[in-house]
Design a protein around this motif. Structure first.
Motif, PDB file in Angstrom:
ATOM      1  N   LEU A 152       0.903  -1.121   0.007  1.00  0.00           N
ATOM      2  CA  LEU A 152       0.082   0.000  -0.039  1.00  0.00           C
ATOM      3  C   LEU A 152       0.991   1.275   0.034  1.00  0.00           C
ATOM      4  N   TYR A 159      -6.960   2.835   4.220  1.00  0.00           N
ATOM      5  CA  TYR A 159      -6.760   1.578   3.686  1.00  0.00           C
ATOM      6  C   TYR A 159      -6.970   0.293   4.806  1.00  0.00           C
ATOM      7  N   LYS A 202      -9.832   2.808   0.940  1.00  0.00           N
ATOM      8  CA  LYS A 202      -9.738   1.719  -0.129  1.00  0.00           C
ATOM      9  C   LYS A 202      -9.637   0.502   0.562  1.00  0.00           C
TER      10      LYS A 202
END
Length: 337
Positions: free
Chosen positions: A23, A83, A109
């Motif tokens: 990420l 995330y 996300k």
């Protein structure tokens, strides 16, 4: 059951390290205009500066991740990109939970994690941070059993000394926590995590009275993480533990924490103590003062007594940020009235 718990702890640590590295490599390459989408690691584009916060939404604990996100979102004006790491089966649930609540305005996300990536530890491919070229210098990782009462920008602004890949909270940092540590028999030194009867541990030259640290809150410099091949070092000590049983079994978090204590000994910066008030989940009876908790920036229910279960302490502080599950699958466990 104990063996399964140990395996799960190791997998969780490797999962976090692997996914975080991926990420953080891509965080400036995901279009910020696209909200609430699964990360597309194949479509790099520029995006504006954001504070990346990684939280794992484990099955059965998704309500914890939601509460953590809710507390961060409500207490900061910073440009946060969440995330949320979850299994394929949990992703639709997480999406529905967020999109049907006040959290629908957050930028997030959802990252699907495939457990097969950990088969035989971590594959020797691009999932390894040593082979990545991170674009984002600093990132935050948080356990799911936390709430944030301060502005997350303050935590993000933590200064890391040159050559340090991460900042943690010392377990000896606040006198206010010492009484709680003593009262429930917790250890806050390396002796509680490493087996000093083993020669490999003694050869490290680390005093058993050295203060430990807690990896439930991490501010990381991913350039240094890659440069120092931190994940490879952690894997080495995990493998040695399998072969030589180097870690103490007295503490539940020993399996996940011990390799980090070894790898980062003398090589980490410290987080402001008020940004990681912990041990709230260690005992169902021992409590901090209300005034002290109100001043805290981040609360962590590490230990077996989680604030969504019974018994636990200071549940009101956690429930301030809990958002009920629209599907009704995640329920708070409370005594009958």
């Amino acid at each position: 059951m104990a063996l399964l718990k140990k395996i799960n702890q190791i997998l969780l640590l490797l999962l976090v390290l692997t996914v975080c590295a991926i990420l953080y490599n891509k965080v400036h390459q995901v279009p910020s205009a696209l909200k609430n989408e699964t990360v597309d690691l194949e479509s790099p584009e520029e995006m504006e500066e954001e504070i990346p916060v990684v939280i794992c939404a484990a099955a059965g604990r998704m309500g914890a991740a939601i509460a953590a996100i809710s507390s961060i979102y409500s207490n900061t004006e910073a440009n946060v990109l969440f995330y949320i790491v979850g299994l394929k089966t949990t992703i639709p649930h997480i999406r529905k939970w967020i999109e049907n609540s006040k959290l629908k305005e957050i930028k997030f996300k959802v990252v699907e994690f495939n457990p097969m990536v950990l088969k035989g530890k971590i594959r020797q491919d691009a999932s390894r941070p040593e082979l990545l070229q991170p674009k984002h210098e600093k990132v935050i990782y948080l356990d799911d059993d936390i709430i944030v009462q301060g502005d997350i920008q303050e935590l993000y602004d933590t200064k890391l000394a040159p050559g340090h890949a991460a900042a943690f909270s010392d377990d000896c940092d606040l006198p206010s926590t010492h009484e709680m540590v003593r009262s429930v028999g917790m250890q806050n030194t390396y002796m509680g995590f490493l087996d000093y009867r083993k020669q490999a541990i003694r050869d490290l030259g680390i005093s058993p009275s050295t203060c430990s640290f807690n990896p439930g809150v991490i501010v990381a410099n991913m350039t240094e993480w890659k440069h120092q091949r931190i994940t490879k070092q952690l894997e080495k000590w995990m493998q040695r533990n399998v072969e030589e049983n180097l870690y103490s079994s007295t503490l539940g978090g020993g399996v996940a924490t011990s390799p980090m204590l070894i790898v980062f000994h003398g090589k980490y910066s410290t987080i402001n103590p008020m940004w990681h008030i912990r041990h709230l989940g260690w005992s169902p009876d021992t409590r901090y003062s209300e005034h002290f908790l109100q001043e805290a920036k981040l609360l962590h229910w590490n230990g077996r007594y989680k604030p969504w279960d019974y018994p636990s302490v200071h549940t009101d502080l956690w429930e301030n940020w809990f958002i009920p599950d629209p599907s009704g699958k995640f329920k708070l466990t409370r005594p009958d009235s």
